[in-house]
Design an enzyme around this catalytic site. Structure first.
Site, PDB file in Angstrom:
ATOM      1  N   ARG A  74     -11.586   5.208   1.677  1.00  0.00           N
ATOM      2  CA  ARG A  74     -11.041   4.872   2.991  1.00  0.00           C
ATOM      3  C   ARG A  74     -10.316   6.101   3.544  1.00  0.00           C
ATOM      4  O   ARG A  74      -9.316   6.545   2.975  1.00  0.00           O
ATOM      5  CB  ARG A  74     -10.070   3.691   2.870  1.00  0.00           C
ATOM      6  CG  ARG A  74      -9.387   3.377   4.151  1.00  0.00           C
ATOM      7  CD  ARG A  74      -8.423   2.198   4.089  1.00  0.00           C
ATOM      8  NE  ARG A  74      -7.765   2.135   5.377  1.00  0.00           N
ATOM      9  CZ  ARG A  74      -6.462   2.095   5.584  1.00  0.00           C
ATOM     10  NH1 ARG A  74      -5.614   2.042   4.570  1.00  0.00           N
ATOM     11  NH2 ARG A  74      -5.977   2.092   6.801  1.00  0.00           N
ATOM     12  N   HIS A 118      -5.100   5.907  12.599  1.00  0.00           N
ATOM     13  CA  HIS A 118      -3.997   5.947  11.629  1.00  0.00           C
ATOM     14  C   HIS A 118      -2.908   6.825  12.244  1.00  0.00           C
ATOM     15  O   HIS A 118      -2.528   7.856  11.698  1.00  0.00           O
ATOM     16  CB  HIS A 118      -4.496   6.461  10.274  1.00  0.00           C
ATOM     17  CG  HIS A 118      -3.606   6.088   9.120  1.00  0.00           C
ATOM     18  ND1 HIS A 118      -4.054   5.402   8.018  1.00  0.00           N
ATOM     19  CD2 HIS A 118      -2.285   6.301   8.899  1.00  0.00           C
ATOM     20  CE1 HIS A 118      -3.057   5.228   7.155  1.00  0.00           C
ATOM     21  NE2 HIS A 118      -1.970   5.770   7.667  1.00  0.00           N
ATOM     22  N   GLU A 163      -1.982  -0.556  10.288  1.00  0.00           N
ATOM     23  CA  GLU A 163      -0.575  -0.956  10.368  1.00  0.00           C
ATOM     24  C   GLU A 163       0.008  -0.830  11.775  1.00  0.00           C
ATOM     25  O   GLU A 163       0.965  -0.070  11.995  1.00  0.00           O
ATOM     26  CB  GLU A 163       0.264  -0.118   9.401  1.00  0.00           C
ATOM     27  CG  GLU A 163      -0.127  -0.277   7.947  1.00  0.00           C
ATOM     28  CD  GLU A 163       0.721   0.571   6.999  1.00  0.00           C
ATOM     29  OE1 GLU A 163       1.429   1.467   7.465  1.00  0.00           O
ATOM     30  OE2 GLU A 163       0.658   0.326   5.770  1.00  0.00           O
ATOM     31  N   ASN A 286      -2.210  -4.148   3.446  1.00  0.00           N
ATOM     32  CA  ASN A 286      -1.429  -3.085   2.803  1.00  0.00           C
ATOM     33  C   ASN A 286      -0.137  -3.704   2.300  1.00  0.00           C
ATOM     34  O   ASN A 286       0.588  -4.356   3.071  1.00  0.00           O
ATOM     35  CB  ASN A 286      -1.070  -1.974   3.802  1.00  0.00           C
ATOM     36  CG  ASN A 286      -2.274  -1.156   4.223  1.00  0.00           C
ATOM     37  OD1 ASN A 286      -3.396  -1.411   3.783  1.00  0.00           O
ATOM     38  ND2 ASN A 286      -2.059  -0.177   5.087  1.00  0.00           N
ATOM     39  N   TYR A 288       3.409  -2.938  -0.116  1.00  0.00           N
ATOM     40  CA  TYR A 288       4.260  -2.048  -0.913  1.00  0.00           C
ATOM     41  C   TYR A 288       5.481  -2.770  -1.504  1.00  0.00           C
ATOM     42  O   TYR A 288       5.835  -2.542  -2.650  1.00  0.00           O
ATOM     43  CB  TYR A 288       4.728  -0.852  -0.070  1.00  0.00           C
ATOM     44  CG  TYR A 288       3.578   0.101   0.220  1.00  0.00           C
ATOM     45  CD1 TYR A 288       3.260   1.130  -0.664  1.00  0.00           C
ATOM     46  CD2 TYR A 288       2.771  -0.079   1.338  1.00  0.00           C
ATOM     47  CE1 TYR A 288       2.188   1.976  -0.426  1.00  0.00           C
ATOM     48  CE2 TYR A 288       1.682   0.760   1.578  1.00  0.00           C
ATOM     49  CZ  TYR A 288       1.397   1.785   0.690  1.00  0.00           C
ATOM     50  OH  TYR A 288       0.319   2.602   0.919  1.00  0.00           O
ATOM     51  N   GLU A 348      -4.393  -0.755   0.986  1.00  0.00           N
ATOM     52  CA  GLU A 348      -3.411   0.207   0.463  1.00  0.00           C
ATOM     53  C   GLU A 348      -2.472  -0.500  -0.501  1.00  0.00           C
ATOM     54  O   GLU A 348      -2.002  -1.603  -0.217  1.00  0.00           O
ATOM     55  CB  GLU A 348      -2.527   0.806   1.571  1.00  0.00           C
ATOM     56  CG  GLU A 348      -3.145   1.883   2.378  1.00  0.00           C
ATOM     57  CD  GLU A 348      -2.183   2.452   3.426  1.00  0.00           C
ATOM     58  OE1 GLU A 348      -0.968   2.511   3.174  1.00  0.00           O
ATOM     59  OE2 GLU A 348      -2.681   2.814   4.497  1.00  0.00           O
TER      60      GLU A 348
HETATM   61  O1  IFM Z   1       1.686   6.927   3.689  1.00  0.00           O
HETATM   62  C1  IFM Z   1       1.744   5.653   4.246  1.00  0.00           C
HETATM   63  C2  IFM Z   1       0.456   5.346   4.990  1.00  0.00           C
HETATM   64  O2  IFM Z   1       0.175   6.292   5.969  1.00  0.00           O
HETATM   65  C3  IFM Z   1       0.537   3.988   5.650  1.00  0.00           C
HETATM   66  N1  IFM Z   1       0.956   2.980   4.725  1.00  0.00           N
HETATM   67  C4  IFM Z   1       2.097   3.244   3.896  1.00  0.00           C
HETATM   68  C5  IFM Z   1       1.939   4.595   3.206  1.00  0.00           C
HETATM   69  C6  IFM Z   1       3.165   4.881   2.308  1.00  0.00           C
HETATM   70  O3  IFM Z   1       4.326   4.891   3.063  1.00  0.00           O
END
Ligand code: IFM
Length: 442
Positions: A74, A118, A163, A286, A288, A348
């Site tokens: 990706r 992006h 995002e 995505n 985190y 992600e």
């Molecule tokens: O690096 C970023 C990415 O560009 C978008 N999602 C989160 C990642 C980590 O912060």
């Protein structure tokens, strides 16, 4: 790992974070060039001017991906490389670069997955109002059509936006990312215009025969700090997890009253929601970390305050490591949208740590533990009935982490920014072995 047949493994990157070559072959300026070159915006004044020099070293990077055995890569296509002014003239040399990359991936047996946006908006479009301007949505669809015209015969998977909540929140509401505007909730039209751009781009891609289209959102489970903070957590949840998903999957906005911003009605024209809710083939997730919310002590510009989650170990960014929140997020999506939820790809997931090369090697055991736990969480969600078809690690390479510059290291591969030497970390070998072990024996 016992993942479903056809489950796809991947790695992800983004153009401005790795490519460099910002003045080469006719690329125009983006909002991130402008922002990064504005003193005080990025830690230690770092910029994406050179980044990982991937523009020149893409073949070496594709070899690294082949070494991992990933099914899919990706990456994002830099709009200002392809259409330097954001509208009008097309820069063939920009498209040539992506064509070289795509052909190189295919030669190595890796399926390209292209993200169209992006965050690197052509600066002339920002000068005309950026995502606050409805016209940007139409320009984006035009760019999607141009990119697909050249590449859709070889790129099967397309992601419209990455995002969009981050663009609205960090870019236009708080001003900590490009374009650096601090409009607080007056930034909400950027949500609608990005969603409209998404829908128009889906239509443009369909027109080029694309059959695998998704939108990638950033999700963060909203945890109320106490029972009395449920309303605050609900408002955050609406903004972070529902605003960019509900219109696409259900054709309607969630109730935004709790956010307390200006009503969106004035910006939403007849038929917009029909355009926005054009069917997609997958949802990109995505993930985190979760977010803990409290009610603001004093009425402020936002109906929630964020507080640190401290009872879990944290990554180098200080983000709490909570793999089970990924599992519960996947369930929430399934419960919320039922049959309207398309198959999911984790587009992600990853972590940064202050990795160092010692005697030619990088021991990033903490990353291995992070990835292992999160992949197990995905697998649990699949076993429990959520349709997840793939997982992309963020990121292949250490790269430019936006306002934090090159300090955080998210890669499976270490990059020495002085020499551009790539050193695969211990996690690279671990991911390679995981992928190999998950494949049916031939
Ligand atoms: O690096 C970023 C990415 O560009 C978008 N999602 C989160 C990642 C980590 O912060």
């Amino acid at each position: 790992m016992g993942l479903p047949e056809g489950f796809q493994w991947g790695v992800a990157t983004a153009a401005y974070q790795i490519e460099g070559a910002v003045d080469e072959d006719g690329r125009g300026p983006s909002t991130w060039d402008t922002f990064a070159h504005t003193p005080g915006r990025i830690r230690d004044g770092h910029t994406g001017d050179v980044a990982c020099d991937h523009y020149h070293r893409w073949a070496e990077d594709a070899d690294l991906m082949a070494g991992l055995g990933v099914d899919s890569y990706r990456f994002s296509i830099a709009w200002p490389r392809v259409q330097p002014a954001g509208s009008g003239a097309v820069n063939a040399k920009g498209l040539d670069f992506y064509e070289r990359l795509v052909d190189g991936l295919l030669e190595r047996g890796i399926a390209p997955a292209a993200t169209l946006y992006h965050w690197d908006l052509p600066q002339p479009l920002e000068d005309a109002g950026g995502w606050m301007n409805r016209d940007t949505a139409y320009r984006f669809a035009e760019f999607a059509y141009i990119a697909a015209e050249r590449l859709a015969d070889r790129v099967d998977r397309w992601i419209t936006l990455n995002e969009p909540v981050v663009v609205t929140a960090y870019g236009y509401a708080f001003g900590v990312y490009a374009p650096g505007q601090a409009l607080m909730l007056d930034a909400l039209p950027t949500a609608h215009h990005q969603l409209l751009g998404h829908g128009l781009a889906v239509n443009a891609l369909r027109g080029r025969g694309v059959q695998d289209i998704g939108l990638t959102n950033h999700y963060s489970p909203a945890w109320p700090a106490a029972d009395t903070d449920r309303e605050a957590a609900g408002a955050f949840d609406t903004f972070m997890n529902r605003l960019y998903t509900e219109p696409v999957l259900t054709g309607a906005y969630p109730d935004l009253d709790a956010l307390g911003g200006p009503p969106l009605a004035g910006f939403v024209k007849d038929e917009d929601l029909k355009v926005i809710s054009a069917p997609i083939d997958f949802l990109g997730v995505n993930y985190y970390q979760p977010t803990r919310l409290t009610t603001p002590a004093e009425p402020g510009p936002l109906p929630f305050d964020m507080v640190d989650v401290t009872e879990y170990p944290a990554t180098g960014m200080g983000w709490p490591i909570v793999p089970d929140a990924l599992r519960s997020l996947l369930h929430t999506l399934k419960d919320r949208y039922g049959p309207l939820l398309p198959p999911v790809h984790i587009t992600e997931n990853g972590c940064s740590f202050p990795d160092e090369v010692v005697d030619g090697a990088v021991d990033d055991t903490a990353r291995i533990e992070f990835l292992d736990a999160h992949i197990k969480a995905v697998r649990a969600a699949i076993d429990e009935g959520v349709d997840v078809r793939g997982y992309y690690t963020w990121s292949l390479l250490d790269n430019f982490e936006w306002s934090e510059g090159y300090h955080p290291r998210f890669g499976l591969v270490h990059v020495d920014y002085e020499t551009q030497k790539r050193t695969p970390k211990k996690s690279y070998a671990w991911y390679r072995d995981l992928i190999a072990a998950s494949r049916p024996a031939r």
